[in-house]
Scaffold this motif. Sequence first.
Motif, short mmCIF file in Angstrom:
data_model
loop_
_atom_site.label_atom_id
_atom_site.label_comp_id
_atom_site.label_asym_id
_atom_site.label_seq_id
_atom_site.Cartn_x
_atom_site.Cartn_y
_atom_site.Cartn_z
N GLY A 21 0.82 -1.21 0.00
CA GLY A 21 0.00 0.00 0.00
C GLY A 21 0.85 1.25 0.00
O GLY A 21 2.08 1.18 0.10
N ARG A 23 -9.23 -4.19 -12.43
CA ARG A 23 -9.33 -5.29 -11.46
C ARG A 23 -8.24 -6.33 -11.67
O ARG A 23 -7.94 -7.10 -10.77
CB ARG A 23 -10.72 -5.92 -11.48
CG ARG A 23 -11.02 -6.73 -12.70
CD ARG A 23 -12.41 -7.30 -12.62
NE ARG A 23 -12.77 -7.95 -13.87
CZ ARG A 23 -13.79 -8.75 -14.00
NH1 ARG A 23 -14.57 -9.00 -12.96
NH2 ARG A 23 -14.06 -9.29 -15.16
N SER A 48 -4.39 -2.36 -8.22
CA SER A 48 -5.76 -1.86 -8.12
C SER A 48 -6.24 -1.62 -6.69
O SER A 48 -6.98 -0.67 -6.44
CB SER A 48 -6.74 -2.77 -8.85
OG SER A 48 -6.82 -4.02 -8.21
N ASN A 49 -5.83 -2.46 -5.76
CA ASN A 49 -6.28 -2.28 -4.38
C ASN A 49 -5.71 -1.02 -3.74
O ASN A 49 -6.20 -0.56 -2.72
CB ASN A 49 -5.92 -3.50 -3.54
CG ASN A 49 -6.72 -4.71 -3.95
OD1 ASN A 49 -7.67 -4.63 -4.71
ND2 ASN A 49 -6.33 -5.86 -3.46
N GLN A 71 -6.61 3.91 -1.78
CA GLN A 71 -5.70 4.61 -0.87
C GLN A 71 -5.19 5.90 -1.50
O GLN A 71 -5.06 6.93 -0.83
CB GLN A 71 -4.51 3.73 -0.52
CG GLN A 71 -4.85 2.53 0.32
CD GLN A 71 -3.62 1.66 0.54
OE1 GLN A 71 -2.50 2.16 0.57
NE2 GLN A 71 -3.83 0.37 0.70
N MET A 86 -14.72 0.26 -7.50
CA MET A 86 -13.47 -0.04 -6.80
C MET A 86 -13.68 -0.19 -5.29
O MET A 86 -13.13 -1.09 -4.67
CB MET A 86 -12.43 1.05 -7.09
CG MET A 86 -12.06 1.20 -8.55
SD MET A 86 -11.23 -0.22 -9.25
CE MET A 86 -9.63 -0.04 -8.50
N ARG A 98 -15.79 -3.37 -4.48
CA ARG A 98 -14.98 -4.56 -4.74
C ARG A 98 -14.03 -4.84 -3.57
O ARG A 98 -13.74 -5.98 -3.25
CB ARG A 98 -14.19 -4.33 -6.02
CG ARG A 98 -13.49 -5.54 -6.54
CD ARG A 98 -13.02 -5.29 -7.97
NE ARG A 98 -12.30 -6.45 -8.41
CZ ARG A 98 -10.99 -6.62 -8.28
NH1 ARG A 98 -10.26 -5.66 -7.75
NH2 ARG A 98 -10.42 -7.71 -8.69
N LEU A 99 -13.55 -3.76 -2.94
CA LEU A 99 -12.61 -3.92 -1.82
C LEU A 99 -13.27 -4.25 -0.49
O LEU A 99 -12.71 -4.98 0.31
CB LEU A 99 -11.79 -2.64 -1.63
CG LEU A 99 -10.62 -2.43 -2.57
CD1 LEU A 99 -10.00 -1.07 -2.31
CD2 LEU A 99 -9.59 -3.52 -2.39
N ASP A 111 -18.70 -8.36 -8.93
CA ASP A 111 -18.10 -7.45 -9.88
C ASP A 111 -18.43 -7.80 -11.32
O ASP A 111 -18.55 -6.92 -12.17
CB ASP A 111 -16.59 -7.29 -9.66
CG ASP A 111 -15.79 -8.57 -9.74
OD1 ASP A 111 -16.36 -9.65 -9.51
OD2 ASP A 111 -14.59 -8.48 -10.01
#
Length: 196
Positions: free
Chosen positions: A28, A98, A103-104, A108, A172, A175-176, A183
Amino acid sequence: MPKVTAAYREARRDEIIDAALRAFAAKGFQGTSMADVIAETGLSAGAIYGHFAGKKELFAAVAGRVLDSRSTELEAQRGGGEPLPPGQIIATLLDGMRREPFSNVIVQLWAEAAVDDEMRLLVQGVFHRLRETVRARLLEWAAADPRRVDGDPEEWATRLAPVVLGLGPGYMVQRLIVDDFDDEAYLRTLIEALPH
């Protein structure tokens, strides 16, 4: 000492961005330090700072790389044929996102941009590029048959681009954080719900 070519500098910059993408995807934004990026590249700190002023600038470069990949996918999806309709444009962008290891971290990135003015300016630059990519694709679709839209295709595309882009953060975030988020259904419904 041999002269460093522009091609060499660009290749080194790409190598650093690739390593940063891996580091940010693993830890992250907050969890990744410049030391992590330096370790991931195997280069010296001076080699990294010769290309990027710091973590924020590097993070924006990674986001830009991800955006460039999405633009390439849009072109490939079209394949020289008819322009993509609005739902297919955003579904193609999100499908590509995705599959990105990065993507995750995008959520942030948005959160950082909301509280950090420097990051906001960097993210804004990437976002403006994305909005222009979407606007150009929407205009291409509308101009191919102006009867598809109410009014001038250029004005329509300019109005619709931020609305279409607004569907991305919803996708997004859900999905998290939503365990039962489907999705696949979201992407299919985008194609059905927007003009086609």
